[in-house]
Motif scaffolding. Structure first.
Motif: not given
Length: 246
Positions: A88-100
């Motif tokens: 899963g990739i996203d340009a928003a680091e905050r989204n990736i933090t939530i996803a992880k």
């Protein structure tokens, strides 16, 4: 043309809502409602295209999937449970933090990366399925974005694009209705001028070496409180394409 697909203003909208990705009654409620029809369509086409057993618990074992603009991982998690190896990739680091964090709590191994489609292409990565779901209407440089998504599809692989049509009905229902009347989405979530027609998407897929194999509209049925496939592509729609095997 810019060298990046990131639209900072659009990015900021989703960063501001990031904490609510997994709240089915929060600001991403429409996506939670939309997820079943998206997943069913993905499952249907992966089973048929790769000849998988529909009765298996993990029918996508051995298949690789990338979800471009994955947000909090609403599609990544169920696809992982179905056996796929998911990025899963996203340009928003905050989204990736939530996803992880959510994947960790769920005991799921998902490769989440704060990056863009064009940066992922530069690594030489390729996948059996590339998901481009409700993202293209939020990016800069649509030509670069669609090319990079296409470049991530390996020979014999598929890509699925879902977005909003640029019609008067789409403005009335997806912008004015959803944001201002029903308040399903925060005001300003969508810019009608950035919506793309099915013919435009199909032309971009074709020019990047892909063959369109299926398309469907998606409409909301208020009495059933659910989204369903439909021949009507005037508002929401999905288009499947494949890269011919080498």
């Amino acid at each position: 043309m810019t060298a990046s697909t990131i639209n900072q203003a659009e990015l900021a909208k989703f960063v501001a809502m990031a904490e609510q990705w997994w709240d089915p009654k929060g600001k991403f409620k429409p996506l939670h409602k939309f997820n079943p029809v998206r997943l069913a369509y993905i499952r249907e086409h992966l089973l048929a295209h790769f000849g998988r057993d529909a009765t298996a618990m993990r029918p996508f074992e051995g298949l690789t999937i990338v979800d471009v603009g994955c947000g909090g991982g609403l599609l990544c998690e169920p696809l992982t449970r179905l056996g796929a190896t998911v990025t899963g990739i996203d340009a928003a680091e905050r989204n990736i933090t939530i996803a992880k964090l959510h994947a960790e709590k769920s005991g799921l191994d998902i490769d989440y990366q704060a990056t863009t489609s064009e940066a992922l292409v530069a690594t030489g990565a390729s996948y059996d399925l590339v998901l481009n779901m409700e993202v293209v209407e939020h990016v800069d440089n649509v030509l670069l974005y669609m090319k990079s998504c296409a470049d991530l599809v390996r020979p014999g692989g598929l890509t699925l694009t879902a977005t909003l049509n640029r019609t008067a009905r789409a403005y009335a229902l997806a912008v004015f209705g959803a944001e201002r009347v029903l308040r399903w989405l925060p005001k300003g979530t969508h810019d009608w001028n950035k919506f793309i027609t099915p013919d435009e998407i199909k032309a971009l897929l074709t020019r990047n070496g892909l063959k369109v194999t299926a398309e469907t509209g998606v409409v909301f049925h208020p009495l059933a409180d659910e989204w369903r496939k439909s021949p009507d592509m005037a508002i929401n729609y999905m288009i499947m394409a494949e890269r011919p095997a080498a």
